[in-house]
Motif scaffolding. Structure first.
Motif, short mmCIF file in Angstrom:
data_model
loop_
_atom_site.label_atom_id
_atom_site.label_comp_id
_atom_site.label_asym_id
_atom_site.label_seq_id
_atom_site.Cartn_x
_atom_site.Cartn_y
_atom_site.Cartn_z
N ALA A 138 0.84 -1.20 0.00
CA ALA A 138 0.00 0.00 0.00
C ALA A 138 0.87 1.25 0.00
O ALA A 138 0.44 2.33 -0.41
N SER A 139 2.11 1.11 0.46
CA SER A 139 3.05 2.23 0.49
C SER A 139 3.69 2.41 -0.89
O SER A 139 4.16 1.46 -1.51
N ALA A 140 3.74 3.66 -1.34
CA ALA A 140 4.38 3.97 -2.62
C ALA A 140 5.86 3.59 -2.59
O ALA A 140 6.43 3.17 -3.61
N GLU A 141 6.51 3.72 -1.43
CA GLU A 141 7.92 3.36 -1.31
C GLU A 141 8.13 1.87 -1.56
O GLU A 141 9.10 1.46 -2.19
N VAL A 142 7.23 1.06 -1.02
CA VAL A 142 7.34 -0.39 -1.21
C VAL A 142 7.10 -0.76 -2.67
O VAL A 142 7.82 -1.58 -3.24
N ARG A 143 6.10 -0.15 -3.28
CA ARG A 143 5.83 -0.45 -4.69
C ARG A 143 7.00 -0.02 -5.56
O ARG A 143 7.37 -0.72 -6.52
N SER A 144 7.61 1.11 -5.24
CA SER A 144 8.78 1.57 -6.00
C SER A 144 9.93 0.59 -5.84
O SER A 144 10.65 0.29 -6.81
N TYR A 145 10.13 0.10 -4.61
CA TYR A 145 11.17 -0.91 -4.38
C TYR A 145 10.92 -2.15 -5.23
O TYR A 145 11.84 -2.67 -5.87
N CYS A 146 9.67 -2.62 -5.27
CA CYS A 146 9.33 -3.83 -6.03
C CYS A 146 9.57 -3.63 -7.52
O CYS A 146 10.13 -4.51 -8.19
#
Length: 261
Positions: A138-146
């Motif tokens: 749900a975090s944009a930071e996590v999606r960017s990491y992925c």
């Protein structure tokens, strides 16, 4: 059409000159080779140099390029238990040499090292208990990491395909090392309740869906203790979770192969 895939780690092949031929002799059509993987202790009964590999944190088995991760709080680690930073490439080349296509087995949100370092990005249940092994997409930071991780795996690993693991939010059941929750006798419905995430990014999603996050937290906590949760609310939560998974999958695939229609 691929009908049988062998799942391997780089350490199964690197340092074992007979490994690739042995795998090919099994009659498999392809290999899913770990390119980015979570912590694991693995048996290697056929390897000439070792029998157990303790991969004690999540790692990328390709070079970690500073330029790719500049400015990001989340970045993969290099596996100190391997003798080289590009062990995926060494294993890939050995497997391709015997005619086996190699797919990059890539774990996305399951990363205890990053979850412990950045607890604000980890899945958190209704009681506020964090699940550090589970980064919340749900975090944009996590999606960017992925998406960056997938992009790097594709660019550096040049695989014949991708196998994505943990492409979505993990819950209670996945767990970490030395699991000690089984004695609580929680059933599947309880597992589901304790898997709903209440991190800041998820709270914003609940609000966007017309839910009151504080009331929702209270309802889920009561349900964990035996109260009923309205079926319509359960369906809303399922929709939010499945939509989140679908959004993450769309973003990482776009990073790998370009925008989808």
């Amino acid at each position: 059409m691929v009908t049988a895939i062998a799942y391997l780690y780089p350490w199964d092949v690197v340092g074992d000159p007979a490994a690739a031929e042995r795998i090919a002799a099994l009659g498999v059509d392809a290999v899913a080779l770990a390119a980015a993987y979570h912590s694991v202790r693995a048996a290697t009964p056929f390897h000439p140099e070792h029998r157990v590999v303790d991969a004690h944190h999540a790692a990328l088995y390709l070079p970690v390029r500073d330029a790719a991760w500049s400015g990001s709080r989340l970045a993969p680690a290099t596996p100190a238990w391997m003798s080289r930073p590009d062990s995926f490439l060494a294993a890939r080349d050995a497997l391709r040499a015997v005619g086996l296509p190699v797919h990059a087995w890539t774990v996305l949100t399951h990363n205890t090292r990053l979850g412990r370092t950045h607890p604000d990005l980890a899945v958190r249940n209704a009681f506020g208990d964090p699940y550090p092994y589970a980064l919340c997409p749900a975090s944009a930071e996590v999606r960017s990491y992925c998406t960056t991780l997938v992009r790097e795996v594709v660019a550096l690993g040049d695989p014949d395909g991708l196998v994505l693991e943990a492409c979505g939010p993990l819950g209670l059941g996945h767990g970490g090392h030395h699991e000690k929750t089984e004695g609580a006798d929680w059933d599947a419905s309880m597992d589901r309740l304790l898997s709903w995430c209440f991190c800041a990014a998820c709270l914003a999603r609940y609000e966007a869906a017309g839910l009151d996050p504080s009331r929702l937290r209270h309802q889920v906590r009561q349900a964990v203790d035996g109260a009923d949760l309205a079926p319509a609310l359960m369906q809303t939560l399922r929709t939010i979770r499945t939509t989140l998974t679908a959004d993450l999958r769309r973003e990482v695939l776009a990073a790998a192969i370009g925008p989808l229609p």
